[in-house]
Design a protein around this motif. Structure first.
Motif, PDB file in Angstrom:
ATOM      1  N   ARG A  41       3.166   1.696   0.429  1.00  0.00           N
ATOM      2  CA  ARG A  41       4.060   1.744  -0.494  1.00  0.00           C
ATOM      3  C   ARG A  41       3.391   2.718  -2.504  1.00  0.00           C
ATOM      4  NH1 ARG A  41       7.399  -2.192  -3.315  1.00  0.00           N
ATOM      5  NH2 ARG A  41       7.562  -4.114  -2.229  1.00  0.00           N
ATOM      6  N   ILE A  42       4.322   3.404  -2.861  1.00  0.00           N
ATOM      7  CA  ILE A  42       3.641   4.741  -3.824  1.00  0.00           C
ATOM      8  C   ILE A  42       3.174   3.546  -4.951  1.00  0.00           C
ATOM      9  CG2 ILE A  42       4.616   5.741  -5.479  1.00  0.00           C
ATOM     10  CD1 ILE A  42       3.963   7.548  -2.822  1.00  0.00           C
ATOM     11  N   CYS A  97       0.959  -3.514   2.263  1.00  0.00           N
ATOM     12  CA  CYS A  97       1.818  -1.761   1.419  1.00  0.00           C
ATOM     13  C   CYS A  97       0.779  -1.073   0.781  1.00  0.00           C
ATOM     14  CB  CYS A  97       2.691  -2.398   0.526  1.00  0.00           C
ATOM     15  SG  CYS A  97       2.223  -3.260  -0.835  1.00  0.00           S
ATOM     16  N   GLY A  98      -0.503  -1.183   0.879  1.00  0.00           N
ATOM     17  CA  GLY A  98      -0.973  -0.329   0.419  1.00  0.00           C
ATOM     18  C   GLY A  98      -0.743   0.734  -0.938  1.00  0.00           C
ATOM     19  N   LYS A  99      -0.115  -0.488  -2.064  1.00  0.00           N
ATOM     20  CA  LYS A  99      -0.039   0.230  -3.118  1.00  0.00           C
ATOM     21  C   LYS A  99      -1.280  -0.131  -4.475  1.00  0.00           C
ATOM     22  CE  LYS A  99       3.141  -0.235  -7.037  1.00  0.00           C
ATOM     23  NZ  LYS A  99       4.026  -0.943  -8.029  1.00  0.00           N
ATOM     24  N   ARG A 118       3.711   5.450   6.229  1.00  0.00           N
ATOM     25  CA  ARG A 118       4.038   4.023   5.519  1.00  0.00           C
ATOM     26  C   ARG A 118       2.634   3.534   4.984  1.00  0.00           C
ATOM     27  NH1 ARG A 118       1.866  -0.642   5.633  1.00  0.00           N
ATOM     28  NH2 ARG A 118       2.793  -2.469   5.985  1.00  0.00           N
ATOM     29  N   GLN A 167      -5.447   7.699   1.348  1.00  0.00           N
ATOM     30  CA  GLN A 167      -4.948   8.179  -0.152  1.00  0.00           C
ATOM     31  C   GLN A 167      -3.970   9.679   0.233  1.00  0.00           C
ATOM     32  OE1 GLN A 167      -7.162   7.963  -3.771  1.00  0.00           O
ATOM     33  NE2 GLN A 167      -6.940   5.843  -4.306  1.00  0.00           N
ATOM     34  N   SER A 208      -4.446   0.194  -2.753  1.00  0.00           N
ATOM     35  CA  SER A 208      -4.924   1.871  -2.420  1.00  0.00           C
ATOM     36  C   SER A 208      -4.405   2.909  -2.929  1.00  0.00           C
ATOM     37  CB  SER A 208      -5.637   1.182  -1.006  1.00  0.00           C
ATOM     38  OG  SER A 208      -5.602   0.917  -0.566  1.00  0.00           O
ATOM     39  N   GLY A 209      -3.779   3.730  -3.518  1.00  0.00           N
ATOM     40  CA  GLY A 209      -2.657   4.321  -3.674  1.00  0.00           C
ATOM     41  C   GLY A 209      -3.312   4.369  -4.919  1.00  0.00           C
ATOM     42  N   GLY A 210      -3.300   3.084  -6.039  1.00  0.00           N
ATOM     43  CA  GLY A 210      -3.784   4.167  -7.037  1.00  0.00           C
ATOM     44  C   GLY A 210      -4.336   3.335  -7.729  1.00  0.00           C
ATOM     45  N   ILE A 233       7.252   0.565   4.310  1.00  0.00           N
ATOM     46  CA  ILE A 233       6.383  -0.928   4.285  1.00  0.00           C
ATOM     47  C   ILE A 233       6.739  -1.311   6.362  1.00  0.00           C
ATOM     48  CG2 ILE A 233       5.336  -2.647   3.825  1.00  0.00           C
ATOM     49  CD1 ILE A 233       6.465  -2.693   0.725  1.00  0.00           C
ATOM     50  N   LYS A 236     -10.446   0.885   1.916  1.00  0.00           N
ATOM     51  CA  LYS A 236     -10.532   1.188   0.893  1.00  0.00           C
ATOM     52  C   LYS A 236      -9.762  -0.436   0.996  1.00  0.00           C
ATOM     53  CE  LYS A 236      -9.308   5.509   1.328  1.00  0.00           C
ATOM     54  NZ  LYS A 236     -10.846   5.288   1.528  1.00  0.00           N
ATOM     55  N   ASN A 252       1.656   9.412  -5.971  1.00  0.00           N
ATOM     56  CA  ASN A 252      -0.031   8.833  -5.366  1.00  0.00           C
ATOM     57  C   ASN A 252       0.718   7.767  -4.431  1.00  0.00           C
ATOM     58  OD1 ASN A 252      -1.181  10.640  -6.247  1.00  0.00           O
ATOM     59  ND2 ASN A 252      -2.004   9.408  -8.516  1.00  0.00           N
ATOM     60  N   GLY A 253      -0.529   7.763  -3.298  1.00  0.00           N
ATOM     61  CA  GLY A 253      -0.256   6.256  -2.502  1.00  0.00           C
ATOM     62  C   GLY A 253      -1.021   6.553  -1.120  1.00  0.00           C
ATOM     63  N   GLU A 254      -0.971   5.491  -0.784  1.00  0.00           N
ATOM     64  CA  GLU A 254      -1.877   5.583   0.476  1.00  0.00           C
ATOM     65  C   GLU A 254      -1.028   5.373   1.934  1.00  0.00           C
ATOM     66  OE1 GLU A 254      -4.142   1.508   1.323  1.00  0.00           O
ATOM     67  OE2 GLU A 254      -5.748   2.931   3.056  1.00  0.00           O
ATOM     68  N   ASP A 255      -1.602   6.320   3.169  1.00  0.00           N
ATOM     69  CA  ASP A 255      -1.205   6.623   4.020  1.00  0.00           C
ATOM     70  C   ASP A 255      -1.629   5.169   5.095  1.00  0.00           C
ATOM     71  OD1 ASP A 255      -0.659   7.064   6.646  1.00  0.00           O
ATOM     72  OD2 ASP A 255      -0.372   9.042   6.386  1.00  0.00           O
ATOM     73  N   THR A 256      -1.195   4.144   5.014  1.00  0.00           N
ATOM     74  CA  THR A 256      -2.209   2.992   5.538  1.00  0.00           C
ATOM     75  C   THR A 256      -1.933   3.064   6.985  1.00  0.00           C
ATOM     76  OG1 THR A 256       0.394   1.456   5.562  1.00  0.00           O
ATOM     77  CG2 THR A 256      -1.181   1.437   3.384  1.00  0.00           C
ATOM     78  N   GLY A 264      -5.130   5.104   6.214  1.00  0.00           N
ATOM     79  CA  GLY A 264      -6.545   4.451   5.704  1.00  0.00           C
ATOM     80  C   GLY A 264      -6.225   5.629   4.904  1.00  0.00           C
ATOM     81  N   ARG A 268      -6.874  -2.291   0.494  1.00  0.00           N
ATOM     82  CA  ARG A 268      -6.144  -2.404   1.196  1.00  0.00           C
ATOM     83  C   ARG A 268      -6.684  -3.250   2.797  1.00  0.00           C
ATOM     84  NH1 ARG A 268      -4.004  -0.798   5.676  1.00  0.00           N
ATOM     85  NH2 ARG A 268      -5.060   0.914   4.828  1.00  0.00           N
TER      86      ARG A 268
END
Lengths: 294, 659, 177
Positions: free
Chosen positions: B458-459, C23-25, B456, B481, C27-29, B431, C39, B472-476, B479, C41
């Protein structure tokens, strides 16, 4: 004898024929009384709350208020995850949010005390005495049937509304399935969304959702998927043509927990209209019934 | 008539922004007994103190009220200042108009009114202040260090080198702690064992250090300079006085149970040394897995031992020793992520490791002799995902705090993988990257340049697909997944206080913070002390930190211990309870309520009318009394007074507020 | 002005946008994030920087399935579905409803008004006609009829006028605090 005000939901009246017949069979065997809520209406899923907050709350609340008026001593039971989510949210909001309660009562033009609980089948089948009843009434074992228990999102989330203890890896259905001699498989998509809500208005965009559920079940060795919702069930069955084309995997039967229990309690395939499934499911059940204990 | 000086502090703008200081001073001047009142920007500063001293001289003041911050902050500062004047240091009252007024209010008019009242109360109390004189108690020149990790070892060595005796207590059978498990240490990549085992050996061999392994604290009494600590030595079933540590017993033991040192990645026998370099280098028997002790069968170790060291009848043994100072060095544990993160599989997949498990895996003395392979099938991973902040910075499921060391050891793990298995794809999910240490940013920089891919985000979910672990996560930053098909996943999990910290802290009366770490006396100015005199802190028992910070913290704690033990006696607070014998009815209520066992009933000869009788009255042990005042509240006849807080003084304060 | 409106909507959703630390958790899920132009986030990010417009014009608010995975996993317990719901009502009030969603909602509402219940095939059929996708999901029709899965019309509730009145009253509350 246990008795509930029963909210069948729209799918139960049409596409989910085997689910409906099996539920009647199983509840009969278990001596659980289902008093259908008189003059119930659609819970509103999914467009109700897309259109407006008031409609989203009032549609389910009307049926709940009718149930509490007619049978004030009975809790409410439903077999559909979407209905469960909408009904339970209306109950939760009426209890915790004064503003929402006001809107609900003004809109349905009836008092709604939210005095009774809303349950789904998993809640009831998990009660200690009901579980015992199930174990006693299993007359033939579905030995070694590798079953992926699919809970869907709305039976477990949101946590504050459902009160489900584990939203990532729920186990209540697995425990019930194990009573029939079937083997619940360990898989990772038990509570992932199947996207049934958008199968009409965002059809291609939401196709990936059922596909990845089917894939994870199969790659973890499941021969069948067991559901607790007619919408999930229909969606997971109907999307298999595309799934087979895209992935080259085989089809996988999908049926409800009620059907699994009914078969184990002695119901014939015909009795619960198993042939009505889009993906044939009788064979995998028959195979399990023939299998001897290892 | 007393001559009171009132001094109101602005505390920069801390007080002055919310309290009208001039008005407070003006109102103080009107109070009975006040001979002088003034204000200053910083009363605690050199010129501020000089101003007070000058005023005492000029106006002949005999007592002082300072309206400022909490007495916890500067009461001792001002007492020290009064030592250079004619005023007794205990003829001082602090009106707390910062923490209890300006910091918690916004309405200036009302806050000023409150400050004026607080000052009025202090002035009323000051009028009844009496001179008090400190006495002194002897100091037992020995220290007890609780916890034998790197913090405890460092503190023990420093204290011992200064010439004082130290008992180094560890509940495991060997000292060494977490650092002994690590492979390399960031940012210099020196081998952890190479730098920590010599220290362990030094501690084991130091003439001033006594090792108490397999020991736990069960009870403590006393106070700074004189703690009586009862310690339990858990049964070892091996007589360490004659054992040479030959190791024959370990090779013959038929039991195989999970090795706690290797975090379940390998097995160990029931008679075992925690690890090959253990100090003391002698085995103990684990009573929970030994066949002889659980089922009465086996006895192989006894048969093979050439010296007859095995003693199945060994029992836990308790003993009490006196120490002048205590150091908490109880360390940390990793959070149990399996119970919290169902979305990461909840511990179902063997190829998901915690950071400490990875340390053992990559360690040459570990279960794979340092080969990075998957526990499930022994294959080398081609893709590794490292997930940071598992349990850290997660107020909902884990802990709200940052565990501080993970960013760096995540980079180190990536470096080790890339070094040992060139060509491996290493993804680090983060993060934020936090590298505030000497050489840390440079290390992170190098790891990135070596090819570690920082993503960057969080999974959100980890699950198994075939023999891959799908992350699975997001590459913030994009933007988008992302989905990493990993062969191995390393979770850098949060640090939490060691189990048992609650009992230990309660025993010593030491406070814990909201996260159960031990609360330091002051976060900036007293970071290695606790609120309990004589109890000091070293390392991660106070909060997450890495090895350099831990060692520095431990040495600082040792310095505090040494400066305490260097004195032969220490001043005690004169603010203790006193009993007026003629008013005491001997009911014993005070004895029961005293948390420090400082009050006992003693029998005296007395006279009732013409008859001589014996009757009990309360008696205060001035060494044990901590001045808490519980007895004064419990005393029905008002026979007990707390010096500095006499009942009459408290009532004066109440009158000043209410009348 | 725009900011005030945003804050009002966030307040109504019961969410403080600054609780989110990106943190994007979520969007990741999110199961629908692959087709969302913003998304989950991103929704929170836009709320933080005051970009209400971007949220209202996103397809996100129409593609969210309401599965609550984002909220379940959020370390700071941010109720993103509640935000999305408020934003959806606001967008609808501005006439920004996504076309396909609008058709489905209208067909649904008509269904409810006619029967008090949801007639699945009628819903799908009408939807397909109105969106010019006559063949969507119709391959299963013969199977459905063969197995009598579809009644021509559902059982009507006894009191349709009551449902009609309920729908009418529900419309009144739009935008109510």
């Amino acid at each position: 004898m246990r008795k509930y005000s029963y909210f069948p939901g729209c799918s139960m009246e049409s596409t989910a024929k085997p689910y409906r017949l099996a539920t009647e069979y199983v509840m009969g065997k278990l001596g659980i009384g289902l008093v259908e809520i008189e003059d119930w209406n659609c819970c509103g899923a999914t467009s109700g709350h897309t259109l407006s907050e008031a409609l989203g709350l009032a549609l389910p609340a009307r049926s709940l208020a009718l149930a509490e008026k007619r049978n004030p001593e009975l809790d409410i039971l439903t077999g559909c995850a979407s209905c469960y989510a909408r009904l339970r949210l209306a109950m939760y909001k009426a209890r915790t949010d004064e503003r929402a309660k006001y809107i609900i009562e003004k809109t349905i033009d009836m008092p709604y005390a939210a005095a009774r609980e809303v349950y789904n089948f998993l809640d009831v089948f998990s009660l200690p005495d009901v579980r015992e009843g199930i174990a006693e009434r299993v007359v033939r074992k579905l030995t070694g049937l590798k079953a992926a228990c699919y809970y869907g999102c709305l039976n477990v989330r949101p946590a504050e509304v459902t009160g489900a203890p584990d939203r990532e890896n729920p186990t209540s259905m697995d425990e019930i399935v194990a009573l029939t001699g079937a083997e619940p498989v360990d898989w990772a998509f038990k509570a992932e969304c199947c996207g049934a809500a958008h199968q009409n208005d965002a059809a291609s965009a939401s196709r990936a959702l059922p596909h990845r559920i089917l894939r994870d079940a199969q790659s973890n060795g499941a021969e069948a998927i067991v559901t607790a919702c007619p919408m999930c069930n229909l969606n997971l069955e109907m999307r298999q043509d595309g799934y087979v084309n895209r992935t080259g995997m085989d089809r996988i039967p999908v049926f409800s927990l009620s059907e699994l229990l009914a078969v184990a309690m002695g119901a014939s395939a015909k009795r619960i209209a198993l042939e009505a499934h889009y993906v044939p499911s009788a064979a995998v059940l028959a195979r399990a019934l023939r299998r001897k204990d290892a | 008539m007393s001559k009171i000086g009132v001094f109101v502090c602005h505390c920069g703008t801390n007080i002055a922004n919310t309290v009208d200081v001039e008005r407070a001073v003006a109102s103080a001047r009107e109070l009975p007994g006040v001979a002088f009142a003034s204000e200053y920007k910083y009363m605690c500063s050199e010129p501020g103190q000089q101003m007070i001293k000058d005023a005492i001289e000029e106006y002949g003041l005999d007592r002082v009220v300072i309206a400022s911050c909490s007495p916890r902050m500067h009461e001792t500062t001002f007492r020290k200042m009064l030592k250079d004047t004619k005023v007794n240091p205990y003829m001082l009252e602090i009106a707390n108009i910062r923490e209890q007024c300006s910091w918690v209010h916004t309405d200036k008019a009302k806050a000023t009114e409150k400050a004026i009242r607080l000052i009025r109360m202090s002035v009323a109390k000051a009028a009844r202040d009496e001179p008090l004189f400190a006495s002194s108690i002897p100091i037992e020149k020995r220290a007890l260090v609780i916890g034998g990790g790197i913090a405890g070892i460092q503190a023990a060595l420093d204290i011992a080198d200064a010439g004082h005796e130290v008992a180094l207590l560890e509940r495991e059978p060997s000292i060494g702690g977490k650092m002994a498990m690590l492979d390399k240490t960031f940012p210099t990549l020196d081998c952890s064992a190479c730098i920590s085992t010599p220290k362990m050996v030094d501690a084991g061999a130091h003439p001033n250090i006594k090792l108490l392994t397999s020991c736990e604290v069960v009870k403590t009494e006393g106070y700074i300079g004189n703690f009586q600590v009862t310690i339990r030595r858990n049964a070892r079933y091996v007589n360490h006085d004659i054992c040479t540590g030959c190791g024959l017993c370990e090779t013959k033991c038929p039991v195989k149970t999970d090795s706690e040192f290797n975090h379940g990645l390998s097995k160990r026998p029931a008679i075992y040394k925690l690890f090959p370099q253990a100090v003391p280098s002698k085995p103990v028997i684990d009573k929970n897995s030994c066949l002889k002790l659980t089922k009465g069968k086996c006895g192989v170790c006894e048969k093979v031992c050439p010296l007859g060291c095995i003693d199945y009848a060994d029992e836990d043994r308790e003993f009490t020793e006196t120490f002048g100072a205590i150091v908490f060095a109880t360390g940390y544990e990793l959070i149990d992520w399996t119970a919290l993160y169902g979305e990461y599989g909840g511990g179902r997949y063997p190829d998901m490791l915690t950071g400490l498990q990875f340390e053992r895996l990559v360690n040459a003395s570990g279960p794979t002799e340092g080969h990075i392979v998957r526990p499930s099938d022994g294959k080398e991973p081609k893709t590794v995902a490292i997930v940071k902040c598992v349990g850290s910075r997660d107020p909902k499921k884990g802990k709200s705090y940052c565990s501080r060391a993970c960013c760096m050891y995540a980079a180190k793990h990536a470096h080790q993988i890339l070094d040992k298995l060139p060509g491996t794809r290493v993804f680090i999910f983060y993060i934020d990257v936090r590298t505030p240490g000497k050489g840390y940013e440079e290390f992170y920089d190098q790891t990135r340049k070596d090819g570690a891919i920082y993503v960057r985000g969080r999974i959100s979910k980890i699950y198994k697909d075939g023999d891959k672990l799908v992350c699975n996560g997001e590459d913030t930053l994009l933007g988008k997944q992302v989905k990493v098909m990993a062969d191995m996943v390393v979770l850098e999990t949060a640090m939490t206080p060691s189990s048992g910290i609650e009992e230990l802290a309660t025993m010593f009366g030491v406070a814990r913070d909201v996260n159960d770490w031990i609360q330091e006396a002051h976060p900036k100015l007293r970071p290695v002390e606790t609120q309990v005199g004589g109890v000091f802190l070293a390392g991660t028992c106070q909060g997450p930190r890495d090895i350099p910070d831990t060692v520095a913290h431990a040495s600082a704690a040792a310095a505090k211990v040494v400066s305490l033990l260097n004195k032969s006696e220490m001043e005690t607070s004169p603010m203790i309870s006193v009993v007026r014998r003629e008013h005491c009815c001997g009911c014993g209520a005070c004895e029961k309520i005293c948390p420090y066992t400082a009050i006992t009933l003693e029998e005296i000869d007395d006279r009732v009318g013409a008859k001589r009788v014996k009757r009990p009255i309360a008696s205060v042990n001035s060494g044990l009394c901590q001045g808490c005042g519980a007895c004064t509240a419990a005393c029905r006849t008002g026979a007990i007074d707390l010096l500095g807080f006499r009942n009459a003084q408290i009532l004066e304060e109440v009158d000043a507020l209410c009348l | 002005m725009e900011n005030e409106r945003l804050n009002q909507l966030m307040e109504r959703a019961g969410v403080r946008q600054y609780d989110c630390y990106q943190c994007g958790k979520c969007s990741g899920g999110c199961p629908m994030a692959h087709v969302m132009d913003l998304k989950p986030r991103g929704v929170m990010r836009c709320a933080q920087i005051g970009s209400l417009r971007r949220i209202l014009e996103s397809n996100t608010i129409w593609l969210c399935t309401g599965c609550h995975t984002c909220a379940e996993r959020c370390p700071h317990d941010v109720d993103i579905p509640a935000v999305i719901e408020e934003m959806r009502y606001e967008a609808a009030a501005e006439g920004l409803t996504r076309r396909d969603s609008k058709v489905l909602n209208e067909v649904f509402l008509a269904n409810i008004r006619m029967f008090g219940k949801n007639h699945e095939m009628l819903l799908a059929g009408l939807y397909n006609m109105l969106t010019l996708k006559p063949l969507q999901d119709m391959a299963s029709l013969p199977h459905m009829y063969k197995n009598k899965l579809l009644k021509l019309l559902p059982k009507e509730p006894k009191n349709l006028t009551e449902i009609e009145a309920l729908v009418k009253r529900a419309e009144k509350w739009r935008g109510l605090k």
